[in-house]
Write a protein that holds these residues in place. Structure first.
Motif, mmCIF file in Angstrom:
data_model
loop_
_atom_site.group_PDB
_atom_site.id
_atom_site.type_symbol
_atom_site.label_atom_id
_atom_site.label_comp_id
_atom_site.label_asym_id
_atom_site.label_seq_id
_atom_site.Cartn_x
_atom_site.Cartn_y
_atom_site.Cartn_z
ATOM 1 N N TYR A 177 2.074 6.458 -6.888
ATOM 2 C CA TYR A 177 0.948 7.255 -7.398
ATOM 3 C C TYR A 177 1.202 8.739 -7.196
ATOM 4 N N LEU A 237 10.652 -1.344 -8.051
ATOM 5 C CA LEU A 237 9.589 -0.419 -8.431
ATOM 6 C C LEU A 237 10.155 0.968 -8.706
ATOM 7 N N ARG A 262 0.834 -1.212 0.000
ATOM 8 C CA ARG A 262 0.000 0.000 0.000
ATOM 9 C C ARG A 262 0.860 1.250 0.000
ATOM 10 N N SER A 319 2.576 1.661 -3.435
ATOM 11 C CA SER A 319 1.655 2.125 -4.477
ATOM 12 C C SER A 319 1.263 3.575 -4.258
ATOM 13 N N ASN A 320 1.079 3.974 -2.999
ATOM 14 C CA ASN A 320 0.726 5.365 -2.708
ATOM 15 C C ASN A 320 1.858 6.317 -3.088
#
Length: 211
Positions: A169, A205, A162, A165-166
């Motif tokens: 983003y 990532l 989480r 991804s945050n």
């Protein structure tokens, strides 16, 4: 008043207002007069900005991220408040790097006021909240985004899906690509966090984002 409150009650009140603002006022925001004249939210955040300006060194990084989130949620990206938060957050990190005031056992840090020393822990939630809040209001604050990336880099193995991804983003929304290869060069001794193994390390990532 908000202008006279100490950091903890001010941040708690502001966060509470933001959490109730969404369901109460967002449905009416198509009515321009309702938003600008009835709820007084702009005046409130102006008072919050004045309070922060008077004592920025008394706010923890988590409290600053919560203020930024509240301003974003209420649609009130007060320029003075956001600029003050960014300046204080970045300056603290610079002071830590310049004077090595971090104690590895106690996480003791100093604020921008040299006489104010306190314990502070910056976690993934604080970093993600700060970057996302600035990105969502369209802030082009590359200094803040870069500083957060430098802090996040050695912590990536502790980020869950989480948080990763945050963060991805938020940087995508801001249109900012963290220069992690430069960070890797400066922090070559950050051993395991710099490896690009096939173990699915979160580092992969950010390698993609940095390309």
């Amino acid at each position: 008043t908000a202008n006279d409150m100490r950091p903890k009650p001010l941040v708690t009140l502001t966060w509470s207002i933001a959490t109730t603002y969404e369901p109460l006022y967002r449905p009416r925001r198509n009515t321009h007069a309702n938003h600008n004249q009835s709820n007084g939210i702009s005046d409130y955040f102006a008072a919050v900005a004045r309070s922060f300006r008077n004592r920025p060194d008394e706010f923890s990084s988590k409290q600053m991220s919560n203020l930024a989130w509240s301003a974003m949620t209420c649609g009130e990206p007060h320029p003075e408040l956001l600029a003050g938060i960014s300046r204080e957050f970045v300056n603290r990190r610079r002071m830590e790097n310049a004077s090595a005031v971090v104690d590895s056992d106690t996480d003791t840090v100093t604020g921008t006021d040299e006489g104010n020393i306190r314990e502070e822990h910056i976690d993934a939630v604080t970093l993600c909240t700060l970057v996302t809040s600035f990105a969502k209001v369209g802030a082009r604050d590359e200094e803040l985004y870069g500083t957060v990336a430098e802090i996040a880099f050695p912590m990536l193995c502790d980020f869950d899906a989480r948080h990763l991804s945050n963060l991805a983003y938020a940087y995508g929304l801001a249109g900012f690509v963290p220069g992690l290869r430069d960070i890797r060069k400066r922090d070559a001794d950050a051993d395991k966090t710099t490896s690009n193994s096939a173990s699915g390390s979160p580092m992969t990532l950010f390698d993609v984002l940095a390309m």
